[in-house]
Enzyme design. Structure first.
Site, PDB file in Angstrom:
ATOM      1  CD  GLU A 143      33.005 107.935  62.178  1.00  0.00           C
ATOM      2  OE1 GLU A 143      33.611 109.277  62.646  1.00  0.00           O
ATOM      3  OE2 GLU A 143      32.710 106.925  62.285  1.00  0.00           O
ATOM      4  CD  GLU A 296      35.248 103.507  63.338  1.00  0.00           C
ATOM      5  OE1 GLU A 296      34.774 104.053  63.983  1.00  0.00           O
ATOM      6  OE2 GLU A 296      35.487 103.574  61.986  1.00  0.00           O
TER       7      GLU A 296
HETATM    8  C1  GLA Z   1      34.416 106.512  64.903  1.00  0.00           C
HETATM    9  C2  GLA Z   1      36.012 106.723  64.339  1.00  0.00           C
HETATM   10  C3  GLA Z   1      37.303 105.948  64.914  1.00  0.00           C
HETATM   11  C4  GLA Z   1      37.043 106.069  66.387  1.00  0.00           C
HETATM   12  C5  GLA Z   1      35.675 106.479  66.838  1.00  0.00           C
HETATM   13  C6  GLA Z   1      35.925 106.472  68.290  1.00  0.00           C
HETATM   14  O1  GLA Z   1      33.967 105.912  64.682  1.00  0.00           O
HETATM   15  O2  GLA Z   1      35.995 105.924  63.271  1.00  0.00           O
HETATM   16  O3  GLA Z   1      38.203 106.609  64.291  1.00  0.00           O
HETATM   17  O4  GLA Z   1      37.191 107.578  66.234  1.00  0.00           O
HETATM   18  O5  GLA Z   1      34.488 106.726  66.449  1.00  0.00           O
HETATM   19  O6  GLA Z   1      34.317 106.155  68.869  1.00  0.00           O
END
Ligand code: GLA
Length: 652
Positions: A143, A296
């Protein structure tokens, strides 16, 4: 194969749990695990001393279990030793405070020491694992989006500006530095936006965000090139995240990843979560040019602003299949196993604190089976192109976050989501187009343009040609207002679109939150009004009362072979849905499937129709012909019955 699995953090667990993980993954039909996202301090416990033994065992064990691996580079979280050795590589906020370790995402992407360390750990992983048989893809970083305003960043920003603007006169003009005595006479005088006495220069802020997007991209490319060189056959990606704080222009990045991968966490515990899921899937498919991957989401949790909300039975399945229906190459989650500690210790997982004897794990097992049976049927099939497109433009979002705008609650993603939601509720499938990134507007029968505040002459010309050739264009207020560097287009709003729309707006009338007013056709609206003068357009609806009573609110301009509508106000959800549905009908847009009852969502992907019943009662859905349940192979006849909260995938 459809990817099914998610973030897996074996470094948090002893060997016996790791053994059980593979057994449970097999039971759930997991096909992929993302490993190593935040494992830098385990992989390189001291500078230059690597410990790959545990990761060797993890990858081998997964491979023996038939599970593929998305191997991450751990560069989103440098270890404490790095921080202490390179304080200059820690990020500095707008207030000048330099952060230290203790959380994650603590680095300055412009810092040479960080970049070098990131390249090195990526190279070490590549050297060791690029040909590991379990490796399905590289997952670079996590991210991208954390920014820094230190002096190193300032130097990099200046170089970027020099490349973009060429000379200081051009920059001074683009940034309107004559306002408040900000004229620069030397590049060295230019700073990243830092704490200021009052409003900063919006063009400076916007250029900084564009710079950050390019700077993160160059950090990604550093690693990508190292990984690519080690084995050109392994796809490389990074997980895109959306958020107002994220200075990444995903539409512009998409060409640099082998597969667009997206993290998505709906934040509405009610029906809005389904609408958000559809929105995220359509947008990601747009970035990916048809294909993408949900990297995710939370298996059993919707994180509303104030509290966690456990998903109702069936919702994990419906959401997951919803992404797949909209083109995702699978469904992946954060995370496999809920951690015992750490900052996100209550974030949900496929294996929760309660263990596998739990609703979420049981639902995951069923979902794994479903995905397995659908995999060969969706292989190579993307959802067909929609007949309607919406525009998405990250720089317009960023520009509308500035201070000094006519209202403090302007909400770019909110406006785009509302238009998407309106179409979703009318069962109309939507794609996305990206003005400024591509002038190709496809063969859409209708294009909706919400809050496209910044627009270049070329992008505006593409819309003009689109309408001339017979397209139906619907432009919302706050569009076409400024050039890409935020300089206002003079002569009346909506600037770049005035001619196509046949209107001229001479005054804005933002309204206080909660205000609701009527239009002459019975529509309801709020938040925003404008004094619109027609210049070729005809009035579809006018303001019913107040200071603008009788003045045009919604207009239509027949132009060439097409038509262009202008919405000078913020219609309520219902009124917007009605208007867009009637324009869509006129444009000849067909729903994916006619006669679908209201709580049922229908998405087509290849030969399959995905039906999701988001309501409570059983629903009967008329099929276009005799259908077969694609999961069980059972004949359905020509009416599909979908249980409340359930789904059905139909091959017609
Ligand atoms: C993001 C991150 C994860 C985790 C999630 C939690 O997507 O990539 O590592 O922190 O958020 O919501």
């Amino acid at each position: 194969m459809l990817f099914f699995g998610g973030d897996y953090n074996p470094e948090q667990w002893p060997e016996e749990v790791r053994d059980e993980d593979v057994v449970l993954m097999r039971q759930a039909g997991v096909t992929i695990a993302t490993v190593g996202v935040f494992a830098w301090s385990n992989l390189e416990p001291e500078p230059g001393r690597y410990d790959f033994g545990w990761l060797d065992r993890v990858l081998d064990r997964l491979h023996d279990g038939g599970i593929r691996v998305a191997l991450a580079t751990p560069t989103a979280s440098p270890p404490p030793w790095f921080t202490l050795a390179h304080p200059e590589a820690m990020p500095v906020g707008a207030d000048g405070v330099r952060l230290t370790h203790g959380s994650r995402d603590t680095y300055c992407v412009s810092a040479p020491a960080y970049r070098e360390a990131a390249r090195t750990i990526a190279a070490k992983l590549a050297e060791r694992y690029a040909r590991h048989p379990a490796l399905a893809m590289w997952h670079v970083h996590n991210e991208y989006g954390t920014d820094c305003r230190c002096d190193t960043t300032a130097s990099a920003f200046r170089l970027w500006l020099e490349k973009k603007h060429g000379d200081l006169d051009t920059l001074n003009e683009a940034w309107t530095t004559a306002f408040w005595s900000q004229r620069y006479s030397d590049w060295a005088q230019i700073m990243p936006p830092r704490a200021t006495q009052y409003l900063p220069n919006p063009a400076q802020v916007l250029d900084f965000r564009r710079f950050l997007s390019d700077e993160f991209l160059s950090g990604y490319l550093d690693q990508r090139d190292v990984l690519r060189a080690a084995n050109p056959d392994v796809p490389i990606t990074t997980n895109f995240v959306q958020g107002g704080w994220v200075s990444v222009d995903h539409a512009r990045w998409a060409a640099e990843v082998d597969l667009v991968a997206v993290d998505h966490y709906p934040d509405d515990a009610g029906a809005g979560a389904e609408e958000e899921t559809a929105f995220a899937g359509d947008l990601a498919r747009g970035w990916g040019g048809g294909s993408w991957l949900l990297m995710e989401t939370a298996p059993n949790l919707i994180y509303t602003r104030a509290r966690m909300h456990a998903k109702e039975p069936g919702r994990l399945t419906r959401h997951s299949l919803g992404y797949v229906a909209r083109g995702s190459a699978g469904a992946m989650y954060f995370q496999w196993r809920q951690p015992r500690g750490g900052a996100e210790l209550f974030h949900s997982a496929l294996v929760p604190h309660a263990g596998p004897d739990s609703p979420v794990f049981r639902e995951a097992v069923g979902l794994g089976r479903t995905l397995k049976s659908l995999a060969p049927q969706v292989a190579g099939a993307a959802p067909p192109a929609a007949q309607i497109a919406l525009t998405w433009d990250a720089p317009s979002w960023w520009a509308l976050q500035a201070g000094g705008l006519p209202a403090a609650d302007l909400d770019y993603p909110g406006a785009v989501r509302q238009a998407h939601r309106a179409l979703f509720r009318s069962k109309l499938q939507t794609d996305f187009v990206f003005p400024g990134v591509s002038t190709d507007l496809g063969n859409y029968r209708m294009i909706v343009v919400p809050h496209l505040y910044l627009v270049s002459d070329e992008a505006a010309a593409a819309f003009r040609d689109y309408v001339a050739a017979g397209g139906h264009l619907v432009v919302g207020y706050l569009s076409g207002i400024a050039e890409p560097d935020t300089r206002i287009r003079l002569g009346g709003y909506p600037g770049a679109f005035r001619e196509i729309l046949g209107v001229r707006v001479v005054e804005w009338h933002p309204r206080p939150p909660g205000t609701e007013f009527a239009l002459s056709d019975g529509s309801l609206a709020g938040r925003w009004q404008e004094r619109v003068e027609t210049a070729g357009a005809s009035t579809v609806a006018s303001y019913a009362d107040g200071v603008l009573a009788g003045a045009p609110a919604i207009t239509r301009h027949r132009c060439g072979a097409g038509s262009a509508w202008y919405l000078s106000t913020a219609l309520t959800d219902d009124s917007l849905a009605r208007l867009l549905a009637s324009i869509a009908a006129e444009a000849g847009v067909e729903p994916v499937l006619p006669g679908v009852p209201s709580p049922v969502e229908v998405v087509r992907r290849g030969p399959l129709l995905f039906l999701f019943n988001h309501g409570i009662a059983t629903a009967a859905v008329p099929l276009p012909g005799p259908g077969v349940n694609a999961v069980t192979g059972r004949d359905l006849g020509s009416v599909a019955t979908v249980q409340g909260g359930g789904f059905l995938v139909v091959r017609v």
